[in-house]
Write a protein that holds these residues in place. Structure first.
Motif, mmCIF file in Angstrom:
data_model
loop_
_atom_site.group_PDB
_atom_site.id
_atom_site.type_symbol
_atom_site.label_atom_id
_atom_site.label_comp_id
_atom_site.label_asym_id
_atom_site.label_seq_id
_atom_site.Cartn_x
_atom_site.Cartn_y
_atom_site.Cartn_z
ATOM 1 N N GLU A 118 0.856 -1.418 0.008
ATOM 2 C CA GLU A 118 0.074 0.042 -0.137
ATOM 3 C C GLU A 118 0.783 1.332 0.097
ATOM 4 N N SER A 119 0.231 2.328 -0.590
ATOM 5 C CA SER A 119 0.900 3.552 -0.290
ATOM 6 C C SER A 119 0.928 4.328 1.120
ATOM 7 N N CYS A 120 1.732 5.006 1.248
ATOM 8 C CA CYS A 120 1.966 5.673 2.710
ATOM 9 C C CYS A 120 1.554 7.064 2.704
ATOM 10 N N ASN A 121 1.007 7.625 3.871
ATOM 11 C CA ASN A 121 0.797 9.051 3.616
ATOM 12 C C ASN A 121 1.672 9.683 4.804
ATOM 13 N N LYS A 122 2.763 9.022 5.638
ATOM 14 C CA LYS A 122 3.444 9.720 6.566
ATOM 15 C C LYS A 122 5.081 9.046 6.197
ATOM 16 N N TRP A 123 5.966 9.756 6.561
ATOM 17 C CA TRP A 123 7.411 9.547 6.013
ATOM 18 C C TRP A 123 8.321 9.799 7.180
ATOM 19 N N VAL A 124 9.431 8.745 7.183
ATOM 20 C CA VAL A 124 10.706 9.163 7.955
ATOM 21 C C VAL A 124 11.672 9.677 6.947
ATOM 22 N N PHE A 125 12.524 10.547 7.053
ATOM 23 C CA PHE A 125 13.347 11.056 6.352
ATOM 24 C C PHE A 125 14.962 10.797 6.957
ATOM 25 N N ASP A 126 15.891 11.018 6.056
ATOM 26 C CA ASP A 126 16.996 10.573 6.241
ATOM 27 C C ASP A 126 17.730 11.962 6.357
ATOM 28 N N THR A 127 18.057 12.481 7.754
ATOM 29 C CA THR A 127 18.443 13.913 7.870
ATOM 30 C C THR A 127 19.881 14.070 8.105
ATOM 31 N N SER A 128 20.782 12.664 7.907
ATOM 32 C CA SER A 128 22.054 12.690 8.379
ATOM 33 C C SER A 128 23.204 13.592 7.369
ATOM 34 N N LYS A 129 22.576 13.926 6.232
ATOM 35 C CA LYS A 129 23.211 14.728 5.471
ATOM 36 C C LYS A 129 22.633 16.298 5.332
ATOM 37 N N TYR A 130 21.311 16.138 5.006
ATOM 38 C CA TYR A 130 20.628 17.557 4.956
ATOM 39 C C TYR A 130 19.705 17.617 6.078
#
Length: 520
Positions: free
Chosen positions: A64-76
């Protein structure tokens, strides 16, 4: 800097779906291996999906598609895409945000350009600086997406309101010998802005603070209220002679020259010409053709210029280096104009610039960016950017010389509007790179090649007197002097003699103008 800011404030950041059973306990980590192993499928490229997850309780049988995300903030550490969730199905909204800025430039070019002719260049420049400050600061504190694009639209308005009156002031401050330099210089500084924002973005990782960093220096422009005078040419045209005299006396004092009183007191009556307007150019065969080609040139130059500028962010290598290099290559483009436009002519120089740009864009398709020869693709892209930036300089100069005086402002204004339409479309063409990487480069290259070929049809304007009326604009398509074909009939010979007389009168008028009080 504002024109290129979205490359950094809207930088793309790797992300994955938010998984409640692992991320809901407050210890969110992008690199949570248990999440990847049990909840995130692979996409068609064999990489972890950024927009899909296995449905809970389906034992990896349903996605299924998601409507909430986790971002990789290690670089930006931050991005507009994080704050407003401009990813997956909402990623098109990022292209909209950039197009809205260009739409603001379009409206600003039409509206503020007209107002600067009516109320003065200095006044509109100062108002636009204030608008730039307000909208730039508002953008940094926008609480949600719609207020963000509202301030982006106002910032685009301010862009045109600062650049166009400032450009015109620079041109009107100098005499004929300085106008080529005055016309080229603003474009060179525009490229320098690419380098400065790359440096700032390297050290400032928060998009909000970066936005403030490129906005707040405009406070220094408050000094323009005391430093920058109104255009003496505009004041004279508005019959505000006493104010114009003050400006001219101050200029003479700074330049350590003396203007005889008789020159300051001498004025010419404005002769009311025929009632001609911009629409009337379409009644003339050659003027109609010339106008349509020039409008197309403006559209393509803007489309390709911003397309290659924004595309530089996705080239192999470092983001900051690529964007800075994209600005630096505008310097060779300006030098190309400076060297050749007065030697080879405007038409040939512009045509060559667009043909080279087109060939470079097409060449990147065959090289590609994912091979060991990616550096050739990067070189071709930057060569194309250098020559399309030269094209931007040339269409400004060419349009001012091609259209007659009576319709020049409105014709150049409409040309600029065509350019902004190209800028509005650019983000969506770059977005189509998701379909196939060759789509943007092929589109830019094909349109640039057509522009280069069509420009050959236009008349040359180098060393020819500026046309005053539409009839004289139509006569630009007659070839003067040594290039004139041998007459094949007595009537054609008479016509050519008439043309020679017109040419001599116009050149005499041009020489008189160069030595007249209007050029002081």
């Amino acid at each position: 800097m504002h024109a290129m800011s979205f490359v950094f404030i809207g930088i793309k950041i790797p992300h994955r779906c938010f998984v409640d059973e692992f991320d809901g306990n407050g210890t969110v980590s992008y690199d949570h291996q248990a999440v990847w192993n049990s909840s995130i499928p692979f996409d068609s490229n064999g990489e972890i999906s950024q927009c899909k997850r296995f449905s809970p309780g389906s034992n990896k049988s349903e996605i299924e598609s998601c409507n909430k995300w986790v971002f990789d903030t290690s670089k930006y550490s931050s991005s507009v895409r994080i704050d407003y969730s401009l990813v997956c199905d909402r990623s098109i909204l990022a292209a909209v945000a950039q197009s809205v800025y260009m739409a603001g430039m379009l409206i600003g070019a039409v509206l503020l350009g007209e107002l600067s002719d009516k109320f003065g260049r200095r006044k509109l420049l100062l108002i636009s600086i204030v608008l730039q400050l307000i909208s730039g600061i508002g953008l940094a504190f926008a609480p949600e997406y719609f207020s963000f694009i509202f301030f982006r639209f106002l910032l685009g308005n301010a862009h045109s309101g600062v650049f166009l009156p400032g450009f015109t002031l620079g041109m009107e401050f100098v005499g004929p010998k300085g106008q080529v330099g005055a016309g080229i210089s603003p474009h060179m500084y525009f490229g320098m802005g690419f380098c400065v924002i790359s440096l700032l973005a390297y050290f400032i990782k928060s998009w909000k603070w970066l936005q403030l960093a490129i906005t707040l220096p405009a406070l220094l422009f408050a000094s323009y209220y005391w430093l920058i005078p109104e255009s003496a040419r505009w004041l004279l045209r508005k019959n505000r002679k006493e104010e114009a005299k003050v400006v001219l006396r101050n200029a003479a004092k700074i330049n350590r020259v003396t203007i005889p009183d008789i020159i300051l007191e001498t004025t010419e009556k404005e002769v009311e010409g025929p009632k001609e307007n911009f629409i009337h150019i379409f009644r003339y065969k050659f003027m109609r053709r010339n106008a349509l080609i020039v409008f197309y040139d403006w559209f393509v130059v803007s489309l390709v210029f911003y397309g290659l500028s924004f595309g530089s962010a996705s080239l192999p290598g470092g983001l900051y280096f690529n964007v800075a290099l994209s600005g630096l290559v505008e310097l060779p483009g300006a030098i190309y104009c400076w060297v050749f436009m007065d030697r080879l002519g405007r038409r040939f120089t512009l045509s060559c610039a667009m043909l080279i740009t087109g060939c470079c864009c097409i060449g990147t398709i065959f090289i590609g960016s994912n091979t060991e020869y990616w550096w050739i693709s990067a070189i071709l892209s930057n060569i194309g950017k250098a020559f399309v930036s030269a094209g931007f300089i040339l269409v400004y100069q060419y349009s001012a010389e091609l259209f007659p005086t009576l319709v020049r402002n409105s014709a150049v204004g409409f040309s600029s509007m065509c350019a902004r339409i190209g800028g509005v479309i650019t983000p969506f063409i770059n977005f189509m790179g998701y379909l196939h990487p060759a789509v943007p480069a092929g589109t830019f290259g094909g349109l640039a090649l057509i522009a280069g070929l069509l420009t050959i049809i236009l008349p040359e304007t180098l060393n020819r007197p500026l046309p005053e009326s539409l009839d004289e604009g139509e006569q630009l398509n007659r070839v003067w002097k040594m290039y004139k074909p041998v007459p094949t009939s007595e009537q054609e010979a008479d016509d050519n003699n008439d043309d020679d007389e017109l040419y001599k009168r116009k050149m005499a008028s041009l020489n008189n103008d160069t030595n007249s009080t209007s050029t002081i």
